[in-house]
Design a protein around this motif. Structure first.
Motif, short mmCIF file in Angstrom:
data_model
loop_
_atom_site.label_atom_id
_atom_site.label_comp_id
_atom_site.label_asym_id
_atom_site.label_seq_id
_atom_site.Cartn_x
_atom_site.Cartn_y
_atom_site.Cartn_z
N GLY A 134 0.76 -1.15 0.08
CA GLY A 134 0.20 0.12 0.02
C GLY A 134 0.96 1.31 0.02
O GLY A 134 1.96 1.01 -0.06
N LYS A 135 0.36 2.27 -0.06
CA LYS A 135 0.86 3.73 -0.15
C LYS A 135 1.31 3.83 1.38
O LYS A 135 0.69 3.83 2.28
CB LYS A 135 0.23 4.88 -0.65
CG LYS A 135 -0.26 4.64 -2.11
CD LYS A 135 -1.31 5.80 -2.62
CE LYS A 135 -1.54 5.53 -4.29
NZ LYS A 135 -2.53 6.84 -4.54
N GLY A 136 2.44 4.44 1.35
CA GLY A 136 2.98 5.10 2.54
C GLY A 136 3.73 3.79 3.33
O GLY A 136 3.68 2.58 2.67
N LYS A 137 4.19 4.22 4.47
CA LYS A 137 4.97 3.02 5.43
C LYS A 137 3.65 2.16 6.08
O LYS A 137 2.84 2.80 6.77
CB LYS A 137 5.63 3.67 6.46
CG LYS A 137 6.57 2.73 7.34
CD LYS A 137 7.39 3.36 8.16
CE LYS A 137 8.38 2.21 9.03
NZ LYS A 137 9.03 2.92 10.20
N GLN A 138 3.82 0.95 5.83
CA GLN A 138 2.72 -0.11 6.38
C GLN A 138 3.32 -0.71 7.42
O GLN A 138 4.64 -1.00 7.43
CB GLN A 138 2.40 -1.16 5.27
CG GLN A 138 1.79 -0.50 3.99
CD GLN A 138 0.50 0.25 4.25
OE1 GLN A 138 -0.27 -0.13 5.15
NE2 GLN A 138 0.29 1.38 3.63
N PRO A 139 2.55 -1.13 8.40
CA PRO A 139 3.07 -1.68 9.71
C PRO A 139 3.23 -3.26 9.51
O PRO A 139 3.04 -3.77 8.55
CB PRO A 139 1.87 -1.43 10.66
CG PRO A 139 0.69 -1.56 9.75
CD PRO A 139 1.16 -0.47 8.77
N SER A 154 3.24 -9.25 18.65
CA SER A 154 4.19 -8.18 19.00
C SER A 154 4.00 -6.80 18.44
O SER A 154 3.80 -6.71 17.01
CB SER A 154 5.91 -8.64 18.83
OG SER A 154 6.80 -7.74 19.11
N PRO A 155 3.98 -5.83 19.05
CA PRO A 155 3.84 -4.36 18.33
C PRO A 155 5.26 -4.03 17.88
O PRO A 155 5.54 -2.84 17.41
CB PRO A 155 3.58 -3.45 19.63
CG PRO A 155 4.01 -4.12 20.82
CD PRO A 155 4.18 -5.38 20.55
N ALA A 156 6.44 -4.81 17.82
CA ALA A 156 7.67 -4.37 17.27
C ALA A 156 7.74 -3.94 15.88
O ALA A 156 8.57 -3.19 15.45
CB ALA A 156 8.79 -5.39 17.68
N GLY A 157 6.65 -4.38 15.15
CA GLY A 157 6.69 -3.99 13.63
C GLY A 157 5.92 -2.90 13.26
O GLY A 157 5.64 -2.43 12.31
N GLY A 158 5.38 -2.02 14.40
CA GLY A 158 4.90 -0.75 14.13
C GLY A 158 3.56 -0.80 14.43
O GLY A 158 2.83 0.29 13.93
N THR A 159 2.75 -1.71 14.69
CA THR A 159 1.39 -2.03 14.79
C THR A 159 0.78 -1.11 15.98
O THR A 159 1.68 -0.86 17.11
CB THR A 159 0.88 -3.37 15.08
OG1 THR A 159 1.53 -3.98 16.29
CG2 THR A 159 0.97 -4.06 13.56
#
Length: 205
Positions: A134-139, A154-159
């Motif tokens: 998708g557009k932009g940085k995705q989690p 885990s939220p380590a991926g930016g979620t």
């Protein structure tokens, strides 16, 4: 005051600074990746998971032909840096139109018992990391499963907190040791929970 490293012509100098994470007696939980660590520059590989008409049972046992023919099969013969591994896992990946289905068979050292606890970085585990396009940085949605049948998001991926809670609520996971030196893990991950739109049904003839 007289314990620890000290300046000496016989010792490497200067003395390395103390690790601030160890300046307290409180327990410290390490997260992966380690803050400040830069991974090697690797190219991303986009994989396509075909749709199956099967309905696998998520019970921790990967039965023969349970996921159908013609699905995506991956032999994980290398580690994070691409070096060959002694025990290579194997994954079967497909979807049924609503859920992503992943099965992972994990060979391990048969002379060592599987861990029975669930601590990332210490115990036996299998990690699934999924990033939607998708557009932009995705989690990156990170799921970690253990041989004892427990798993964590885990939220380590930016979620966000809401996305992580949604994973915990909707994902189905099971694991089982089929024999010494081998354990299986199975996932059912709703596509909506990882922000992947459901594929359109095939047109009727």
């Amino acid at each position: 005051a007289k314990m620890g490293l000290y300046e000496s012509p016989l010792r490497a100098s200067p003395i390395p600074p103390p690790d601030p994470r160890r300046s307290t007696p409180e327990p410290v939980t390490e997260e992966y990746p380690i803050p400040g660590w830069v991974p090697p520059n690797r190219g991303l590989v986009h994989l396509k998971a075909p749709q199956t008409k099967r309905d696998p049972v998520i019970d921790g046992t990967i039965a023969a032909n349970e996921y159908g023919k013609g699905i995506l099969v991956i032999d994980m013969t290398g580690d994070y840096n691409g070096n060959p591994v002694r025990f290579a896992s194997k994954a079967w990946i497909t979807h049924d139109g609503a859920d992503l289905l992943i099965a992972i068979r994990n060979p391990v050292d048969p002379t060592k018992p599987l861990s029975t606890s669930a601590n990332w970085g210490q115990d036996d585990a299998a990690e699934v990391a999924l990033q939607p396009t998708g557009k932009g940085k995705q989690p990156t949605f990170i799921l970690r499963g253990y041989p004892n049948g427990t798993w964590e998001a885990s939220p380590a991926g930016g979620t966000t907190g809401a996305q992580t809670r949604e994973l915990r609520r909707r994902v189905t996971y099971a694991a089982k040791q089929s024999r010494p030196g081998l354990w299986d893990a199975e996932w059912r991950i709703p596509l909506a929970a990882i922000q992947v739109p459901q594929p359109r049904p095939a047109a009727e003839p």
